[in-house]
Design a protein around this motif. Structure first.
Motif, mmCIF file in Angstrom:
data_model
loop_
_atom_site.group_PDB
_atom_site.id
_atom_site.type_symbol
_atom_site.label_atom_id
_atom_site.label_comp_id
_atom_site.label_asym_id
_atom_site.label_seq_id
_atom_site.Cartn_x
_atom_site.Cartn_y
_atom_site.Cartn_z
ATOM 1 N N VAL A 200 0.854 -1.187 0.000
ATOM 2 C CA VAL A 200 0.000 0.000 0.000
ATOM 3 C C VAL A 200 0.897 1.248 0.000
ATOM 4 N N GLY A 201 0.597 2.178 -0.875
ATOM 5 C CA GLY A 201 1.395 3.383 -1.016
ATOM 6 C C GLY A 201 2.411 3.312 -2.143
ATOM 7 N N GLU A 202 2.659 2.113 -2.648
ATOM 8 C CA GLU A 202 3.622 1.941 -3.738
ATOM 9 C C GLU A 202 3.095 2.575 -5.027
ATOM 10 N N LYS A 203 3.999 3.234 -5.761
ATOM 11 C CA LYS A 203 3.656 3.806 -7.054
ATOM 12 C C LYS A 203 4.424 3.091 -8.158
ATOM 13 N N ILE A 204 3.765 2.918 -9.297
ATOM 14 C CA ILE A 204 4.353 2.179 -10.420
ATOM 15 C C ILE A 204 4.253 3.038 -11.672
ATOM 16 N N ASP A 205 5.396 3.369 -12.236
ATOM 17 C CA ASP A 205 5.443 4.113 -13.495
ATOM 18 C C ASP A 205 5.359 3.103 -14.631
ATOM 19 N N HIS A 206 4.319 3.188 -15.445
ATOM 20 C CA HIS A 206 4.113 2.202 -16.505
ATOM 21 C C HIS A 206 4.924 2.500 -17.772
ATOM 22 N N VAL A 207 5.642 3.592 -17.779
ATOM 23 C CA VAL A 207 6.729 3.907 -18.720
ATOM 24 C C VAL A 207 6.258 4.232 -20.139
ATOM 25 N N ASP A 208 5.463 3.359 -20.739
ATOM 26 C CA ASP A 208 5.156 3.486 -22.163
ATOM 27 C C ASP A 208 4.112 4.570 -22.426
ATOM 28 N N GLY A 209 4.154 5.143 -23.621
ATOM 29 C CA GLY A 209 3.182 6.164 -24.020
ATOM 30 C C GLY A 209 2.596 5.865 -25.387
ATOM 31 N N VAL A 210 1.408 6.388 -25.638
ATOM 32 C CA VAL A 210 0.729 6.250 -26.929
ATOM 33 C C VAL A 210 0.150 7.602 -27.314
ATOM 34 N N THR A 211 0.331 8.006 -28.564
ATOM 35 C CA THR A 211 -0.217 9.268 -29.057
ATOM 36 C C THR A 211 -1.601 9.028 -29.657
ATOM 37 N N PHE A 212 -2.577 9.785 -29.187
ATOM 38 C CA PHE A 212 -3.943 9.648 -29.683
ATOM 39 C C PHE A 212 -4.067 10.166 -31.114
ATOM 40 N N THR A 213 -4.925 9.518 -31.888
ATOM 41 C CA THR A 213 -5.286 10.002 -33.222
ATOM 42 C C THR A 213 -6.799 10.101 -33.324
ATOM 43 N N ASP A 214 -7.272 10.996 -34.170
ATOM 44 C CA ASP A 214 -8.715 11.126 -34.362
ATOM 45 C C ASP A 214 -9.315 9.839 -34.916
ATOM 46 N N ALA A 215 -8.637 9.214 -35.878
ATOM 47 C CA ALA A 215 -9.203 8.026 -36.520
ATOM 48 C C ALA A 215 -9.450 6.920 -35.506
ATOM 49 N N GLU A 216 -8.472 6.674 -34.630
ATOM 50 C CA GLU A 216 -8.612 5.572 -33.689
ATOM 51 C C GLU A 216 -9.662 5.850 -32.621
ATOM 52 N N HIS A 217 -9.675 7.064 -32.078
ATOM 53 C CA HIS A 217 -10.651 7.298 -31.006
ATOM 54 C C HIS A 217 -12.074 7.337 -31.560
ATOM 55 N N MET A 218 -12.257 7.816 -32.797
ATOM 56 C CA MET A 218 -13.603 7.795 -33.376
ATOM 57 C C MET A 218 -14.026 6.369 -33.714
ATOM 58 N N LEU A 219 -13.092 5.548 -34.196
ATOM 59 C CA LEU A 219 -13.400 4.143 -34.465
ATOM 60 C C LEU A 219 -13.824 3.433 -33.187
ATOM 61 N N ALA A 220 -13.075 3.659 -32.119
ATOM 62 C CA ALA A 220 -13.408 3.028 -30.850
ATOM 63 C C ALA A 220 -14.783 3.461 -30.361
ATOM 64 N N THR A 221 -15.051 4.744 -30.438
ATOM 65 C CA THR A 221 -16.313 5.268 -29.928
ATOM 66 C C THR A 221 -17.494 4.757 -30.747
ATOM 67 N N ARG A 222 -17.308 4.625 -32.039
ATOM 68 C CA ARG A 222 -18.369 4.032 -32.876
ATOM 69 C C ARG A 222 -18.557 2.563 -32.570
ATOM 70 N N LEU A 223 -17.459 1.874 -32.241
ATOM 71 C CA LEU A 223 -17.559 0.453 -31.910
ATOM 72 C C LEU A 223 -18.526 0.235 -30.755
#
Length: 344
Positions: A200-223
């Protein structure tokens, strides 16, 4: 007379109102595949039918957030078609795994209303319930959303603010029938860390990042058949930007959390969540987690971790949630508090 549906505005809601949402949706293997294409998810239980079977699950489930997004999407045409933004979640429990072939339908009850001081919008609180084709509850949750008024001159309703639990009690978590991690395959899962390895209290940096795009977020939302205008129509917001659906941010952060929490296999509950700031295409999202609590469960070899999952615009190596004034730190997009089931 027009046959089109303009959606509900703030003054159309009343406390106690129950809405049965249209368009039941059947979950398929296609949902699993598309989810994996949209998000860098690698959790073993939803990825591997063999791993799920070895964990005592009779049918290979999809990720919990697939069911959540589908169930949530049903509510949008009635609750948040005219939303300014979805604001938060509470008291969300996953009552049973969602599997391909399940058909989800959702109903909502309005449990609170409060007009904003500007008179142009208000906050609507709802409790939503998703059931499967057998009438069994699959998921239920509360959320609150800011909705435009149709007529700013319309009188404000009496303010009603529901009392919502800050956390789902560990004893109230619903464990999937048959779940058994006593013979857990850590090699197949991808990490050796188990319940006792987290403090309890431990923090974990998940390190990796992803850049959002309009195409992907609209595809997901339509899904998920989420039709909120702000996610698709550049004319729906004064700044001309398509707002990324908050659930897209949640799923991306959850997928990124695999690095450090690969064995947090199943989400049992969402205690609370806030979409702290809007996200748009071009933003690069990172994530970190904090262990808030731990609990034993009656399932063989299964423990529960209460986790805070934070998504940020840009990486924050200091993992700072709030600044010196107690406000959310710059760059924080999401603050999500949830219970996950892990091997002991």
């Amino acid at each position: 007379m027009s046959k089109t549906n303009p959606g509900n505005f703030f003054e159309d809601f009343t406390v106690g109102q129950v809405i049965e949402h249209a368009t039941p949706r059947t979950i398929t293997e296609g949902d699993r595949a598309l989810y994996g294409a949209l998000y860098p998810t690698r959790f073993a239980v939803p990825s591997s039918a063999a791993f799920a079977a070895a964990s005592g699950l009779a049918v290979h489930p999809v990720e919990e957030l697939i069911g959540f997004h589908v169930a949530f999407g049903k509510t949008v045409p009635d609750i948040s078609l005219n939303a300014v933004a979805n604001l938060g979640y509470a008291e969300c429990r996953f009552h049973r795994p969602v599997v391909p072939g399940d058909t989800l339908r959702t109903s909502s009850e309005v449990i609170g209303l409060k007009q904003n001081s500007n008179g142009k919008s208000g906050v609507v609180y709802v409790r939503s319930t998703a059931t499967n084709q057998r009438g069994e509850v699959a998921i239920d949750w509360c959320r609150w959303v800011m909705v435009h008024k149709r007529d700013p001159e319309a009188p404000a309703p009496d303010a009603v603010l529901p009392e919502l639990a800050k956390v789902v009690a560990a004893d109230d978590l619903v464990l999937p029938e048959g779940l058994d991690f006593s013979a857990y395959d850590f090699g197949a899962a991808g990490e050796p860390h188990r319940y006792d390895d987290y403090a309890v209290g431990e923090k974990i940096d998940h390190v990796d990042g992803v850049t959002f795009t309009d195409a992907e977020h609209m595809l997901a939302t339509r899904l998920w058949q989420n039709t909120a205008k702000v996610h698709f129509n550049t004319e729906a917001r004064p700044d001309g930007n398509r707002l990324i659906y908050g659930g897209h941010v949640i799923s991306m952060a959850r997928a990124l959390s695999f690095n450090g929490l690969a064995n947090a296999q199943l989400i049992a509950a969402i205690n609370g969540g806030s979409h702290v700031a809007p996200a748009f295409a071009g933003d690069t999202v990172y994530a970190w987690s904090e262990v808030l609590d731990k609990a034993e469960t009656p399932a063989p070899g299964v423990g529960a971790l209460r986790l805070r999952l934070v998504a940020t615009k840009g990486r924050d190596e200091s993992m700072t949630l709030r600044n010196a004034e107690g406000k959310y730190a710059d760059g924080v997009l999401l603050d999500l508090d949830y219970w996950a089931l892990v091997p002991r």
